[in-house]
Design a protein around this motif. Structure first.
Motif, mmCIF file in Angstrom:
data_model
loop_
_atom_site.group_PDB
_atom_site.id
_atom_site.type_symbol
_atom_site.label_atom_id
_atom_site.label_comp_id
_atom_site.label_asym_id
_atom_site.label_seq_id
_atom_site.Cartn_x
_atom_site.Cartn_y
_atom_site.Cartn_z
ATOM 1 N N ASP A 100 0.849 -1.200 0.000
ATOM 2 C CA ASP A 100 0.000 0.000 0.000
ATOM 3 C C ASP A 100 0.880 1.243 0.000
ATOM 4 O OD1 ASP A 100 -1.771 2.065 0.438
ATOM 5 O OD2 ASP A 100 -2.857 1.049 2.045
ATOM 6 N N MET A 101 0.802 2.060 -1.079
ATOM 7 C CA MET A 101 1.622 3.272 -1.181
ATOM 8 C C MET A 101 1.278 4.286 -0.084
ATOM 9 S SD MET A 101 3.956 3.345 -3.645
ATOM 10 C CE MET A 101 4.146 4.855 -4.628
ATOM 11 N N ASN A 102 0.100 4.173 0.505
ATOM 12 C CA ASN A 102 -0.273 5.071 1.600
ATOM 13 C C ASN A 102 0.259 4.597 2.946
ATOM 14 O OD1 ASN A 102 -1.816 6.873 -0.048
ATOM 15 N ND2 ASN A 102 -3.438 5.334 -0.107
ATOM 16 N N ALA A 113 6.378 1.882 -10.789
ATOM 17 C CA ALA A 113 5.491 0.725 -10.943
ATOM 18 C C ALA A 113 4.038 1.160 -11.128
ATOM 19 C CB ALA A 113 5.617 -0.194 -9.725
ATOM 20 N N PHE A 114 3.647 2.231 -10.444
ATOM 21 C CA PHE A 114 2.281 2.744 -10.572
ATOM 22 C C PHE A 114 2.113 3.600 -11.821
ATOM 23 C CE2 PHE A 114 2.114 1.471 -6.166
ATOM 24 C CZ PHE A 114 0.787 1.114 -5.970
ATOM 25 N N ALA A 115 3.150 4.382 -12.148
ATOM 26 C CA ALA A 115 3.056 5.310 -13.281
ATOM 27 C C ALA A 115 3.268 4.614 -14.623
ATOM 28 C CB ALA A 115 4.084 6.425 -13.114
ATOM 29 N N GLY A 116 3.901 3.441 -14.598
ATOM 30 C CA GLY A 116 4.185 2.742 -15.852
ATOM 31 C C GLY A 116 5.378 3.299 -16.595
ATOM 32 N N GLN A 176 20.062 -4.972 -9.371
ATOM 33 C CA GLN A 176 18.924 -5.326 -10.223
ATOM 34 C C GLN A 176 17.802 -4.348 -9.926
ATOM 35 O OE1 GLN A 176 18.144 -9.464 -9.286
ATOM 36 N NE2 GLN A 176 16.836 -8.987 -7.553
ATOM 37 N N LEU A 177 17.089 -3.937 -10.995
ATOM 38 C CA LEU A 177 16.100 -2.860 -10.884
ATOM 39 C C LEU A 177 14.773 -3.242 -11.498
ATOM 40 C CD1 LEU A 177 15.335 0.203 -10.410
ATOM 41 C CD2 LEU A 177 16.242 0.611 -12.719
ATOM 42 N N GLY A 178 13.698 -2.937 -10.790
ATOM 43 C CA GLY A 178 12.359 -3.113 -11.316
ATOM 44 C C GLY A 178 11.500 -1.899 -11.024
ATOM 45 N N GLY A 179 10.352 -1.831 -11.681
ATOM 46 C CA GLY A 179 9.401 -0.753 -11.437
ATOM 47 C C GLY A 179 9.277 0.211 -12.594
ATOM 48 N N GLY A 180 8.224 0.068 -13.391
ATOM 49 C CA GLY A 180 7.942 1.028 -14.453
ATOM 50 C C GLY A 180 8.718 0.826 -15.740
ATOM 51 N N ILE A 181 9.390 -0.293 -15.870
ATOM 52 C CA ILE A 181 10.146 -0.570 -17.096
ATOM 53 C C ILE A 181 9.236 -1.383 -18.008
ATOM 54 C CG2 ILE A 181 12.272 -1.539 -18.060
ATOM 55 C CD1 ILE A 181 13.464 -1.281 -15.207
ATOM 56 N N TRP A 219 0.771 -3.601 -8.036
ATOM 57 C CA TRP A 219 -0.068 -4.416 -7.159
ATOM 58 C C TRP A 219 -1.490 -3.882 -7.046
ATOM 59 C CZ3 TRP A 219 3.695 -5.134 -2.396
ATOM 60 C CH2 TRP A 219 4.845 -5.793 -2.831
ATOM 61 N N ALA A 220 -1.836 -2.897 -7.897
ATOM 62 C CA ALA A 220 -3.168 -2.298 -7.826
ATOM 63 C C ALA A 220 -4.223 -3.191 -8.479
ATOM 64 C CB ALA A 220 -3.163 -0.925 -8.487
ATOM 65 N N GLU A 221 -3.807 -4.080 -9.381
ATOM 66 C CA GLU A 221 -4.744 -4.970 -10.071
ATOM 67 C C GLU A 221 -4.328 -6.418 -9.878
ATOM 68 O OE1 GLU A 221 -5.160 -4.041 -14.207
ATOM 69 O OE2 GLU A 221 -5.117 -1.884 -13.876
#
Length: 247
Positions: A21-23, A55-58, A78-83, A140-142
């Protein structure tokens, strides 16, 4: 077994989320590069970084922080998120990222993953995040209808270097790794699997060093390292001793 310390980036800071949860983000270090240097000084061999905003913004959002990390350490990252495209993959590999982690795009466009694996052997990782055994995407939103094993098997012959498997229901709450589900995935495919989500203590590290877990490439630790529940020195000592015993 590799123990990957995690740096999750939100708004330029090093944070940990609770249950994705980003909040529910706790800031642990406003200087991610300094955190990376601290992990390297403790003796960690490989760093795991996630651009949470990305990751949320794409699309990459915390690029400046990632570049600062790369400039600060010698260990592989190693990097992930929005790629989400080949250009993005190649940009990060060109900047010095050792392996790129593809999550949402692995579900949305598996052909892109295959193309990336062909172009960059050994440098593409698939991130499979699961909630209740189903694959979750878009930060993780969907949640999809696909199971973790079904998605993993789609890449069995693609040349994927590893799968990072995160149990969202364990992430950031220090309940311990979901060893059962992680091993079930690792046994279902030939691709090396990295456990993520919930690593809480030295007991988890000891469990990862038992014979049945030798099929795993390693595990990722975040909150437990930051709040002191997991002693990095002791954890790495256990891992080194286990390696020496095998050799």
């Amino acid at each position: 077994m590799i123990l990957f310390p995690a740096i999750d980036l939100k708004d330029g800071a090093c944070v940990r989320l609770k249950l994705g949860d980003m909040n529910e983000a706790t800031v642990f270090n406003a200087d991610p590069a300094a955190q990376a240097r601290a992990f390297e000084a403790e003796g960690f061999e490989y760093l795991h970084v996630v651009d949470l905003n990305g990751a949320f913004a794409g699309r990459p959002v915390n690029g400046a922080a990632v570049e600062a990390i790369l400039a600060s350490v010698k260990m592989p990252v190693q990097l992930g998120g929005g790629i989400r495209d080949l250009a993005g993959i190649e940009t990060w590999l060109g900047k010095g990222i050792r392996r790129v982690i593809l999550g949402t795009i692995a579900l949305r466009d598996p052909d892109l993953v295959r193309e990336a694996c062909r172009a960059h052997p050994g440098r593409i990782v698939v991130g499979i995040d699961a909630r209740g055994g189903r694959v979750a995407v878009e930060g993780w939103a969907e949640t999809s209808e696909l199971t973790t094993i079904e998605l993993a098997r789609r890449f069995e012959d693609a040349g994927v270097a590893a799968i990072v498997y995160t149990d969202i229901d364990r992430d950031g709450v220090l309940k311990g790794l979901n060893i059962e589900s992680t091993l079930a995935l690792a046994r279902a495919v030939q691709i090396p699997v990295i456990a993520s989500g919930g690593l809480a203590s030295l007991d988890d590290v000891r469990r990862l060093l038992e014979p049945d877990c030798r099929i795993l490439e390693g595990a990722i630790s975040g909150r437990a390292l930051y709040d002191g529940r997991l002693d990095a020195t002791e954890a790495l000592k256990l891992i080194r001793a286990a390696r020496e015993a095998l050799n």
